[in-house]
Design an enzyme around this catalytic site. Sequence first.
Site: not given
Length: 422
Positions: A123, A183, A206, A229, A251, A254, A320, A354, A408, A413
């Site tokens: 994205y 979407q 977002n 951010s 910063q 943003h 971050e 960045d 077990e 096994h």
Amino acid sequence: MNTKKIADLGPDERRALFDRDAGIESVRGDVRDIIDQVRTEGDVAVREFCREFDGVEVGNIDITDDAERAYEEIDADVREAIEDAAANIREFHEAQLPEDWREEFGGRELGRRFRPIERVGVYAPGGTAAYPSSALMGVIPAKVAGVEQVAVATPPGEPQNPITLAAIHAAGADRVYRVGGAQAIAALAYGTEQVDRVQKIVGPGNRWVTAAKAEVQGDVAIDFLAGPSELLVLADESANPKHVTSDMVAQAEHDENASVVTVTDDPDFAEAVAAEIDRQASERQREDVIRAALENDAGGVFVARSMSEGLLFAEEYAAEHLSIQAENDEELLDRIDSAGSVFLGSYTPVAAGDYASGTNHVLPTTGLAKITGGLSVDTFLRSTTVQRLDEDALDSLSETITTLAEAEGLEAHAESVRKRFE
């Protein structure tokens, strides 16, 4: 901006600083409806939501050819900057590629091999600002990892941002889709007539995008749920207040919900930064956004009683971006475990990471740096363990295996081992 002492922070103030979240709960219900409609109606729903949310009539959702044309048509200096940044990002991520290995462990030949995910969706945000750099950061490590098909979804515009499209092409994307928001995540996760279904979705967005990633997680893999951010600057008296402030203001540019913090053990330095903030903010085009971000409850200029207290604050904050502008920055770094990306020294602005230093800027927020790292080649790889035992090695393990298997209640096994020695 007023400065505050860390020692004087009350429970509510600490909660605002340390319990940050991605802010997605208020839109989860609407996002669920969008996803359901895209799953049911495919491209028809995608186009309807592009019209409703972006005000754009979308014909062809697949605009891969448009991205190639944009790359050829943008200004040469912009194209060169994109290629320079892409080369640095590619070089750094190529250094991350792991090698397959096998070793002997007393007759047990054990190892790991690494293979890329086949289909990935990236994205690339748009909206109030376009982020061609995010396209580079998402696509390049995937291609370096060897992902066969990397698709990028980016919000529609009139016209479509040519620099973002050019960056997507330069990064090596195989498909480009003109769709954004929840979407886009739904289309990538489940496929439509024009959008191919992917196996993993990465990239920032977002709260609608983040909420959609939370909803589809499980049907597809995701990187992480990123919030607004963040930056924390850890500084001492040797730092330059103008440099520290410029990083904070950058910063804050943003998003008004960005979290921007400076922590210092020097009260005079704190006051200098607070004063400088007002001067620099007034010079920026996005002054309203910057001031809103710098005044929210998740940011501020804080005075620690000692650098050790400042380090404890920084570790709990798990930012971050962590900028360390102090004389003994390497020593301070050694005492930090939780940060998405660290920037050392006065001449290492966050903007370098960045865009062009080569490290990835898709990073964990809201304290997730305590449990995960940022986007990397590893994000797009899966590992497989490989083993080969000879007869002696299995014999040496047989009692351990059969004892545990029977404990077990898994008799077959145990028998699968015993049969080999009959």
